[in-house]
Design a protein around this motif. Structure first.
Motif, PDB file in Angstrom:
ATOM      1  N   THR A  77       0.492  -0.887  -0.044  1.00 21.34           N
ATOM      2  CA  THR A  77      -0.566  -0.379  -0.110  1.00 21.34           C
ATOM      3  C   THR A  77       0.745   1.260   0.040  1.00 21.34           C
ATOM      4  N   GLU A  79       1.068   5.802   0.469  1.00 21.12           N
ATOM      5  CA  GLU A  79       0.354   7.304   0.758  1.00 21.12           C
ATOM      6  C   GLU A  79       0.636   7.700  -0.473  1.00 21.12           C
ATOM      7  N   ASP A  81      -0.085  11.953  -0.361  1.00 23.60           N
ATOM      8  CA  ASP A  81      -1.074  13.210   0.306  1.00 23.60           C
ATOM      9  C   ASP A  81      -2.390  13.407   0.090  1.00 23.60           C
ATOM     10  N   GLY A  82      -2.609  11.692   1.589  1.00 22.54           N
ATOM     11  CA  GLY A  82      -2.887  11.132   2.488  1.00 22.54           C
ATOM     12  C   GLY A  82      -3.777  10.547   1.721  1.00 22.54           C
ATOM     13  N   GLU A  83      -3.756   9.821   0.736  1.00 24.05           N
ATOM     14  CA  GLU A  83      -4.883   9.079  -0.395  1.00 24.05           C
ATOM     15  C   GLU A  83      -3.658   7.929  -0.297  1.00 24.05           C
ATOM     16  N   SER A  84      -4.491   6.597  -0.601  1.00 21.28           N
ATOM     17  CA  SER A  84      -3.526   5.714  -0.308  1.00 21.28           C
ATOM     18  C   SER A  84      -4.287   3.795  -1.744  1.00 21.28           C
ATOM     19  N   TRP A  85      -3.308   3.901  -1.907  1.00 24.41           N
ATOM     20  CA  TRP A  85      -3.188   2.551  -2.947  1.00 24.41           C
ATOM     21  C   TRP A  85      -2.886   1.532  -2.682  1.00 24.41           C
ATOM     22  N   ASP A  86      -4.054   0.120  -2.957  1.00 19.17           N
ATOM     23  CA  ASP A  86      -3.706  -0.957  -2.561  1.00 19.17           C
ATOM     24  C   ASP A  86      -3.133  -1.440  -4.102  1.00 19.17           C
TER      25      ASP A  86
END
Length: 158
Positions: A77, A79, A81-86
């Protein structure tokens, strides 16, 4: 040596070979179709791509990769700028030989990764017999790249 003679392969098992031209320059040939046939015949996976490998050059080059075994990258995962990608589990080549159009190869084994400038490469069964520009002769046994070091030691001792 004439160009007509140069086009011929030294043997049916040659994949890469280097010869001198009449002017004294050396020219390298890579029979990528034969490389693919060998990989398929031995049960290895084969891929063709075009990308930049900065260890071998800065420009995009056609690449042929014979994958002996695959591995998995665990769930990741990221992160920003506050966005997360799995990204989840990904299957990636674990052991392979990847050759570009200029005959430069990246070889990844179980315990090493290196770059070779290949002058000659031929096959003998599942083995690749390689002569490099600086490192001498190498022998890559595809079976050992599939099974891994522990499994190969068990096979060898029985």
């Amino acid at each position: 040596m004439s160009d007509r003679q140069f086009r011929g392969k030294p043997s049916k098992s040659h994949i890469i070979w280097t010869r001198s031209t009449r002017s004294g320059a050396t020219r390298k040939r890579f029979d990528d179709e034969h490389f693919e046939k060998w990989a398929t015949h031995c049960g290895f996976d084969f891929e063709r791509t075009k990308h930049v490998d900065h260890d071998r050059g800065g420009e995009p080059r056609a690449q042929c990769r014979c994958v002996f075994s695959w591995g998995k990258l665990s769930d990741e995962t990221i992160e920003v700028d506050g966005e997360s990608w799995d990204f989840g589990d990904q299957t990636v080549p674990r052991t392979f030989i990847e050759i570009d159009e200029k005959g430069l190869a990246r070889v990844k084994g179980w315990k090493f990764e290196t770059i070779y400038d290949i002058r000659m490469m031929r096959h003998k069964g599942p083995e690749l017999l390689i002569e490099t520009a600086n490192e001498g002769r190498k022998r890559l046994n595809g079976r050992k790249f599939v099974t891994g070091p522990r499994e190969q030691q068990r096979e060898d001792s029985s």
